[in-house]
Scaffold this motif. Structure first.
Motif, short mmCIF file in Angstrom:
data_model
loop_
_atom_site.label_atom_id
_atom_site.label_comp_id
_atom_site.label_asym_id
_atom_site.label_seq_id
_atom_site.Cartn_x
_atom_site.Cartn_y
_atom_site.Cartn_z
N GLU A 171 0.74 -1.27 0.02
CA GLU A 171 0.06 0.06 0.02
C GLU A 171 1.02 1.34 -0.12
N GLU A 185 0.75 7.07 5.55
CA GLU A 185 0.43 5.85 5.21
C GLU A 185 1.51 4.58 5.62
N HIS A 198 0.01 1.14 7.15
CA HIS A 198 -1.10 0.71 6.71
C HIS A 198 -0.85 -0.66 6.15
N HIS A 248 -9.02 3.85 8.31
CA HIS A 248 -9.01 4.57 6.77
C HIS A 248 -10.23 5.55 6.82
FE LIG Z 1 -3.88 3.59 3.78
#
Ligand SMILES: [Fe+2]
Ligand SMILES: [Fe+2]
Length: 313
Positions: A137, A163, A173, A259
């Motif tokens: 990701e 992230e 993430h 998220h």
């Molecule tokens: Fe993310």
């Protein structure tokens, strides 16, 4: 990860060359049998720039013959993505026009299905497909960072830092997804489910790499990011509700609740501070921002259509 199973004449030939290191005759490689054959080949060529394959020598990352195959496939894929795209909105008032473009886009919702009626087995299938992206990701956006001005670069780094867990590997993430997979009884090994990935998943991942790895397409990469973030918060809430309904472990639910909050912030950052600043500096990139944005939403729709049709049958 090992190189995936071939899905046609082109992937068969290219994967054999990658494994043996003998790439001299790739100039005479057969054309792809199907779109899936072409996309899987392109996916594997891109993967050399991420974590790579245990059965492919590292030096092949920049092998001229493999790069030539990649360029041919990229050209075709970029033309396909451009041909699918509607006309971009007027450049006046970019931020509001962009939010309206995203809000007006109407596509099938997998998250709504998960929230209300998906079975546990269907959600497992969805999560297996999503490993292809979520286990790396945000990486595709990282490719674009050195290609940006100071102002845009700083804004992308602010988003990427989040992230990547704000410096805490446990909050990355991709790592939150790993924990969710493990607790759900799924294989969290990088690339474990590539042989199951359908055409639409390969296309979505390849679009991210195409935009990220070609400097001239940097605006498409940031447009993809902006639309991806702007269409994530509310579906993530529905996903969390569906996972809760089905009794999934807390860690899997947490990936999605994370998220809901994060992407409500990321969408503002991506649209206003990233794409807005980019276009203030380089207005000629306007339509490419929309190429990325439309592709993000359209590729998600294509995947959702396939899965909803499959599950309805
Ligand atoms: Fe993310
Ligand atoms: Fe995000």
């Amino acid at each position: 990860m090992l190189i995936p199973n071939a899905r046609g004449a082109l992937s068969e030939t290219v994967f054999a060359a990658m494994r043996s290191g003998d790439t001299a005759h790739l100039g005479e490689a057969p054309p792809s049998d199907t779109a899936e054959d072409a996309q899987l080949t392109l996916w594997a060529l891109y993967e050399q720039h991420y974590r790579g394959f245990e059965d492919v020598a590292g030096e092949l990352e920049w092998d001229p013959q493999l790069i030539a195959v990649r360029r041919g496939l990229e050209r075709e894929f970029e033309a396909t993505l451009r041909s699918r795209m509607p006309e971009a909105p007027d450049p006046e008032g970019f931020e509001e026009a962009f939010f309206a473009f995203v809000a007006d886009h109407d596509g099938p919702s997998l998250a709504a299905h998960v929230k209300r009626k998906a079975t546990e087995e269907q959600v497992h299938e969805l999560l297996r497909h999503r490993t292809i992206y979520h286990l790396k990701e945000a990486d595709h956006t990282t490719w674009v960072i050195p290609r940006l001005s100071d102002r845009v670069k700083a804004a992308v780094m602010e988003l990427q830092f989040d992230e990547y867990g704000n410096g805490d590997p446990n909050r990355l993430h991709a790592h939150l997804f790993v924990r969710g997979l493990q607790d759900s009884g799924l294989d969290a090994t990088y690339g474990a489910y590539i042989d199951e990935a359908p055409l639409e998943t390969l296309e979505e991942n390849n679009a991210m790499s195409l935009f990220g790895l070609n400097r001239r397409l940097r605006a498409a990469s940031l447009g993809f990011l902006a639309a991806f973030e702007a269409t994530s918060s509310s579906p993530s809430r529905k996903m969390a509700q569906g996972l809760h309904r089905l009794g999934f472990p807390e860690s899997m639910i947490e990936y999605y609740t994370e998220h809901v909050e994060a992407d409500a912030v990321h969408e503002q950052l991506a649209v206003r501070t990233i794409c807005g600043a980019l276009l203030a500096e380089e207005p000629e990139l306007h339509d490419d921002v929309y190429l990325g944005a439309f592709s993000a939403m359209d590729l998600a729709d294509r995947y959702a259509e396939r899965m909803l049709a499959l599950w309805a049958a």
